[in-house]
Structure formats: structure tokens, C-alpha cells
Design a protein around this motif. Sequence first.
Motif, mmCIF file in Angstrom:
data_model
loop_
_atom_site.group_PDB
_atom_site.id
_atom_site.type_symbol
_atom_site.label_atom_id
_atom_site.label_comp_id
_atom_site.label_asym_id
_atom_site.label_seq_id
_atom_site.Cartn_x
_atom_site.Cartn_y
_atom_site.Cartn_z
ATOM 1 N N VAL A 13 0.864 -1.181 0.000
ATOM 2 C CA VAL A 13 0.000 0.000 0.000
ATOM 3 C C VAL A 13 0.902 1.233 0.000
ATOM 4 C CG1 VAL A 13 -1.808 1.273 1.214
ATOM 5 C CG2 VAL A 13 -1.790 -1.251 1.258
ATOM 6 N N ASP A 14 0.811 2.027 -1.063
ATOM 7 C CA ASP A 14 1.636 3.221 -1.219
ATOM 8 C C ASP A 14 0.817 4.465 -0.906
ATOM 9 O OD1 ASP A 14 3.812 1.711 -2.005
ATOM 10 O OD2 ASP A 14 3.498 2.035 -4.151
ATOM 11 N N VAL A 15 1.266 5.209 0.101
ATOM 12 C CA VAL A 15 0.658 6.485 0.475
ATOM 13 C C VAL A 15 1.621 7.563 -0.002
ATOM 14 C CG1 VAL A 15 -0.179 7.917 2.367
ATOM 15 C CG2 VAL A 15 -0.493 5.429 2.457
ATOM 16 N N PHE A 16 1.201 8.293 -1.025
ATOM 17 C CA PHE A 16 2.070 9.262 -1.681
ATOM 18 C C PHE A 16 2.096 10.585 -0.937
ATOM 19 C CE2 PHE A 16 1.081 6.205 -4.911
ATOM 20 C CZ PHE A 16 2.219 6.149 -5.713
ATOM 21 N N SER A 17 3.213 11.306 -1.100
ATOM 22 C CA SER A 17 3.321 12.666 -0.569
ATOM 23 C C SER A 17 3.811 13.567 -1.702
ATOM 24 C CB SER A 17 4.266 12.702 0.635
ATOM 25 O OG SER A 17 5.534 12.200 0.286
ATOM 26 N N GLY A 18 4.117 14.810 -1.382
ATOM 27 C CA GLY A 18 4.579 15.745 -2.405
ATOM 28 C C GLY A 18 3.475 16.046 -3.396
ATOM 29 N N ASP A 19 3.812 16.083 -4.679
ATOM 30 C CA ASP A 19 2.845 16.412 -5.730
ATOM 31 C C ASP A 19 1.756 15.358 -5.893
ATOM 32 O OD1 ASP A 19 4.191 18.752 -6.247
ATOM 33 O OD2 ASP A 19 5.197 18.012 -8.050
ATOM 34 N N ASN A 20 1.934 14.182 -5.303
ATOM 35 C CA ASN A 20 0.936 13.108 -5.397
ATOM 36 C C ASN A 20 0.218 12.864 -4.073
ATOM 37 O OD1 ASN A 20 1.212 12.155 -8.229
ATOM 38 N ND2 ASN A 20 3.332 11.969 -7.585
ATOM 39 N N GLU A 21 0.335 13.817 -3.132
ATOM 40 C CA GLU A 21 -0.331 13.686 -1.839
ATOM 41 C C GLU A 21 -1.832 13.542 -2.039
ATOM 42 O OE1 GLU A 21 -0.551 15.813 2.513
ATOM 43 O OE2 GLU A 21 0.967 16.446 1.070
ATOM 44 N N GLY A 22 -2.422 12.638 -1.258
ATOM 45 C CA GLY A 22 -3.850 12.348 -1.374
ATOM 46 C C GLY A 22 -4.129 11.076 -2.149
ATOM 47 N N LEU A 23 -3.129 10.566 -2.852
ATOM 48 C CA LEU A 23 -3.280 9.328 -3.617
ATOM 49 C C LEU A 23 -2.750 8.164 -2.797
ATOM 50 C CD1 LEU A 23 -3.960 7.869 -6.275
ATOM 51 C CD2 LEU A 23 -1.629 8.396 -7.046
ATOM 52 N N THR A 24 -3.560 7.121 -2.682
ATOM 53 C CA THR A 24 -3.159 5.885 -2.016
ATOM 54 C C THR A 24 -3.580 4.723 -2.897
ATOM 55 O OG1 THR A 24 -3.463 6.901 0.158
ATOM 56 C CG2 THR A 24 -3.336 4.505 0.093
ATOM 57 N N VAL A 25 -2.616 3.884 -3.265
ATOM 58 C CA VAL A 25 -2.886 2.721 -4.103
ATOM 59 C C VAL A 25 -2.310 1.474 -3.450
ATOM 60 C CG1 VAL A 25 -2.975 4.050 -6.251
ATOM 61 C CG2 VAL A 25 -0.830 3.006 -5.539
ATOM 62 N N ALA A 26 -2.871 0.331 -3.803
ATOM 63 C CA ALA A 26 -2.376 -0.958 -3.314
ATOM 64 C C ALA A 26 -2.110 -1.856 -4.509
ATOM 65 C CB ALA A 26 -3.391 -1.611 -2.388
#
Length: 155
Positions: A102-115
Motif C-alpha cells: 500500500v503506497d501512500v504518496f506525498s509531495g505532488d501526489n499527496e492524497g493518492l493511495t494505491v495498493a
Amino acid sequence: MALEIERKFLVNNFDPSIADQSNRIVQGYIHSDENKTVRVRIKGDKGFITIKGKSDNEGLSRYEWEKEIPVEEVNELLKLCEGGVIDKIRYDVSVNNHTYEVDVFSGDNEGLTVAEIELSSTDEHFIKPDWLGKEVTGDTKYYNALLMQNPYKNW
């Protein structure tokens, strides 16, 4: 070279406390196009270089080669990367006999979480936990290399 078979999903209401472990990942792309990507990454305290081939028509499988390299070399190679880096926390979550990344993104992709779940065959059965959302396997806008070019904040 190994064949990578994986399915990708959006994530709803993820609770990091269910994870077996987590690592910060910083990665960049030396080269990326529809036929191949060359990626460097720091995962935790280890460095890697990875080459991935073109995905099949469904986006389920592609060839992948990966080699561990010193973190210092990754830091130097990151300076050559296209347009910055992807920064995320990866949580490994065991569900029956599979592990979801499960990837919880930060920076310019903050708010996106994918598995993502890696499988041994395209028709392998797996359990879908209730925190999985819509399947996005094969949807190229969720490929990390394309998140560099069109980050989540711009959607």
C-alpha cells in the motif's frame, strides 16, 4: 528476467496500524516511455536500480529486472532523473497468503493511495480486503513513471 504479474487498486480508509512493516521510498526515472522504464530507488536504507519492460495489453504483467546498488550511487543517479522524484510510504499488509503493498504518496501526489498485489499467474485467486477500492490495473495514469509527468495534484 522475471515476469511481474500484479493488480493495482485505489485504497479507501486505509489504517496503517494493520501493516506488517513500512518503508519510505524515494524514486526517480532515468528513462520512461511506453516500452520500458529505468528507475532508481531508495527503499528504507537500501538502493536499487530497476528496468521494467512494456506491460501486456491488460496491464497485468511485464518483465522486470532489479539489482541492489549502494544508496550513494542512487543519490547520484537521482540527479539524472526526469522531472523530480516520487516520495511515498509503502506499507506491507498480509492478507491470507498474499502481501499487499500500500503506497501512500506525498509531495505532488499527496492524497493518492494505491495498493498492489503480486501474483504468480494472471488468474490466481486472492482475497480483496474491505479497504480496497476501484481496480486500476492497466490504467497508465496510476503508473509511478506517469505520476512524475502528470502528478495527482493536477487531476
